[in-house]
Design a protein around this motif. Structure first.
Motif, short mmCIF file in Angstrom:
data_model
loop_
_atom_site.label_atom_id
_atom_site.label_comp_id
_atom_site.label_asym_id
_atom_site.label_seq_id
_atom_site.Cartn_x
_atom_site.Cartn_y
_atom_site.Cartn_z
N LYS A 451 0.84 -1.19 0.00
CA LYS A 451 0.00 0.00 0.00
C LYS A 451 0.88 1.25 0.00
O LYS A 451 1.82 1.37 0.78
N SER A 452 0.59 2.18 -0.88
CA SER A 452 1.40 3.40 -0.96
C SER A 452 1.21 4.24 0.29
O SER A 452 0.13 4.28 0.90
N GLN A 453 2.28 4.92 0.68
CA GLN A 453 2.29 5.79 1.87
C GLN A 453 2.67 7.20 1.41
O GLN A 453 3.85 7.50 1.21
N ILE A 454 1.69 8.06 1.24
CA ILE A 454 1.91 9.40 0.70
C ILE A 454 2.04 10.39 1.85
O ILE A 454 1.07 10.67 2.56
N LEU A 455 3.24 10.88 2.04
CA LEU A 455 3.52 11.82 3.11
C LEU A 455 2.99 13.21 2.79
O LEU A 455 2.55 13.94 3.67
N GLU A 456 3.03 13.57 1.51
CA GLU A 456 2.55 14.90 1.11
C GLU A 456 2.05 14.87 -0.32
O GLU A 456 2.68 14.30 -1.22
N PHE A 457 0.89 15.48 -0.53
CA PHE A 457 0.33 15.75 -1.84
C PHE A 457 -0.13 17.19 -1.80
O PHE A 457 -1.14 17.51 -1.17
N SER A 458 0.65 18.08 -2.42
CA SER A 458 0.39 19.52 -2.34
C SER A 458 0.23 20.11 -3.73
O SER A 458 0.91 19.69 -4.68
N VAL A 459 -0.65 21.09 -3.84
CA VAL A 459 -0.82 21.82 -5.10
C VAL A 459 -0.55 23.30 -4.86
O VAL A 459 -0.77 23.82 -3.76
N TYR A 460 -0.06 23.96 -5.91
CA TYR A 460 0.40 25.34 -5.80
C TYR A 460 -0.11 26.17 -6.97
O TYR A 460 -0.36 25.65 -8.07
N ASP A 461 -0.21 27.45 -6.72
CA ASP A 461 -0.43 28.44 -7.77
C ASP A 461 0.74 29.43 -7.68
O ASP A 461 0.72 30.38 -6.88
N VAL A 462 1.79 29.17 -8.45
CA VAL A 462 3.03 29.94 -8.36
C VAL A 462 3.03 31.01 -9.44
O VAL A 462 2.88 30.71 -10.64
N THR A 463 3.19 32.24 -9.05
CA THR A 463 3.27 33.34 -10.00
C THR A 463 4.72 33.55 -10.42
O THR A 463 5.65 33.34 -9.64
N ASN A 464 4.92 33.97 -11.66
CA ASN A 464 6.26 34.26 -12.13
C ASN A 464 6.77 35.54 -11.48
O ASN A 464 6.00 36.49 -11.29
N PRO A 465 8.08 35.60 -11.13
CA PRO A 465 8.61 36.80 -10.46
C PRO A 465 8.62 37.99 -11.41
O PRO A 465 8.61 37.85 -12.61
#
Length: 465
Positions: A451-465
């Motif tokens: 069974k997979s063990q997922i420590l983190e699943f995160s999504v982002y909205d990153v703007t360009n500098p």
């Protein structure tokens, strides 16, 4: 046979398979876990040739003794400046080259005369290694030490071996091996614990006619990473000095060690070290890759300081891309930094390191949403439509790398759409993509060992500098 009995048998069988699978997946040591969670490490490179006024040519330095080691005179030497610069840039580990190819040792040694005791600087009482260790402890940086044994211009050692034949060479080789063993014991016994010990280009083992460094390591540094000889390798080189590895790069490897130079197995050397780059999902040994590159490597390849070479410091956008293709591909990124003849990290280098650290924080410190869990599907839902353009996945690798195939999907007004299809997650997988407006995102694990063990699943909205 009733259905409840069949269900019970099925559950028992599934549990048995999953338990068996757990034992089939190589498990990292606590030291390997710490290393991968470091993400950013610095290799601080200094040697006598920095002070000779001549451009560094590696093949010449390896065979040419230093003309005058008392040219070493860093008038503004400031170890705290080195380490604080790294701390401020987000580095968690620093590794110092206590010796490299000239054969000089930057510590107080009783095993070799070619060390800090020989210098006029600080009346022969200086100890760069001592200062490095103390400053790392002061700023909360994990300390590592890099020891050169493969090349030594002072002792005439070339690719592990002394020059000469017969009894003459045999006696000189034994002297050199004993000297190295005594130096290693000094460094391991007199300077406290090291997070990582790195032998430059590997270290010949006794079976190859080299010094017995591993037994000293096991006795005096049992909680450190060892890199490396034919007997053991706790991590592996990523196959290039570009600071990147291809995807996928598995944390497991089919061999106990990697060897060095001609001692590397032909399977490891094949196809421009492809196996080192990719690893092997079916490997029996946990041995994650590292991705290394000098900070001054854009249009050059300067591990050691040279004057008027600030133009080859990697641009910020190249460093950020390097991070995605190293840390984001399941490896630790090692950047080479180098003090100048004044004894400080040059200001342009310090500035770029800080810019790099700040940009990584900006991109990764504030996810839109994160979840964790086990099993074969994890979902993130949003109350309103949400723009996203980056995903971070992490397995709990304390239980091993289990995932073998997965897909990422986003739900739009037209339904579920593929974002990415991949294989390896490992310690960290990062995927960035064009802006996508979604109401939900899901991870589907299609194949895994247990069974997979997922420590983190995160999504982002990153703007360009």
């Amino acid at each position: 046979m009733n259905s409840r009995y069949l269900l019970t048998l099925s559950l028992i069988f599934t549990l048995f398979v999953n338990m068996g699978a757990q034992h089939q997946v190589p498990i990292p040591t606590p030291e390997q876990l710490q290393w991968q969670n470091t993400e950013l490490a610095a290799l601080v490179c200094w040697d006598m040739h920095v002070f000779d006024g001549e451009f560094y040519v590696q093949k010449e330095v390896r065979i040419t003794p230093v003309k005058d080691y008392n040219t070493f005179d860093p008038k503004n030497y400031d170890m705290d400046q080195w380490i604080k610069s790294l701390k401020d840039a987000g580095f968690k580990t620093a590794i110092f080259t206590v010796s490299h190819e000239t054969g000089f040792f930057f510590h107080q040694s009783n095993a070799t005369p070619y060390c800090m005791k020989a210098l006029k600087w600080q009346e022969g009482k200086g100890d760069i290694l001592r200062d490095f260790k103390a400053s790392c402890e002061k700023y909360g940086i994990l300390p590592g030490v890099y020891i050169g044994t493969r090349w030594n211009a002072f002792y005439g050692v070339h690719d592990f071996k002394v020059e000469g034949v017969g009894t003459f060479a045999e006696h000189r080789q034994q002297y050199y091996n004993t000297m190295i063993e005594n130096v290693v014991e000094e460094i391991f016994a007199n300077y406290g614990d090291w997070a990582i010990v790195w032998f430059d280009g590997g270290a010949h083992s006794p079976e190859q006619g080299g010094p017995d460094v591993l037994s000293i390591f096991d006795k005096l540094q049992p909680n450190s990473l060892f890199y490396h000889n034919l007997q053991r390798s706790d991590m592996r080189w990523g196959g290039s000095e570009t600071g990147t590895v291809p995807y996928p790069s598995w944390g497991t490897f089919p061999y106990l060690s990697t060897g060095a130079g001609e001692s590397a197995k032909k399977e490891i050397r094949a196809n421009n070290y492809q196996l080192l780059k990719t690893g092997d999902p079916n490997g029996n040994y946990y041995m994650p890759a590292m991705s290394d590159a000098p900070l001054r490597g854009h249009g050059g390849h300067d591990w050691f300081w040279e004057p008027n070479r600030e133009d080859i410091i990697y641009p910020l956008d190249k460093l950020v891309k390097m991070y995605y293709n190293s840390v984001g591909h399941n490896t630790t990124l090692i950047l080479g930094v180098t003090p100048n003849t004044d004894g400080i990290i040059p200001e342009p280098d310090v500035k770029r390191l800080k810019e790099f650290g700040d940009e990584i924080k900006r991109r990764f410190d504030s996810p839109v949403k994160s979840v964790s869990g086990e099993g074969y599907q994890l979902s993130i839902k949003f109350a309103n439509k949400q723009n996203i353009n980056q995903v971070v996945l992490m397995e709990d690798i304390s239980k091993g790398e289990r995932v073998r195939k997965f897909i990422l999907e986003g739900k739009t007004k037209g339904g579920w759409h593929m974002i990415f299809e991949g294989s390896c997650i490992g310690n960290k997988f990062i995927h960035r993509f064009d802006d996508k407006e979604v109401s939900a995102v899901r991870l589907k694990v299609l194949e895994s060992i247990g069974k997979s063990q997922i420590l983190e699943f995160s999504v982002y909205d990153v703007t360009n500098p």
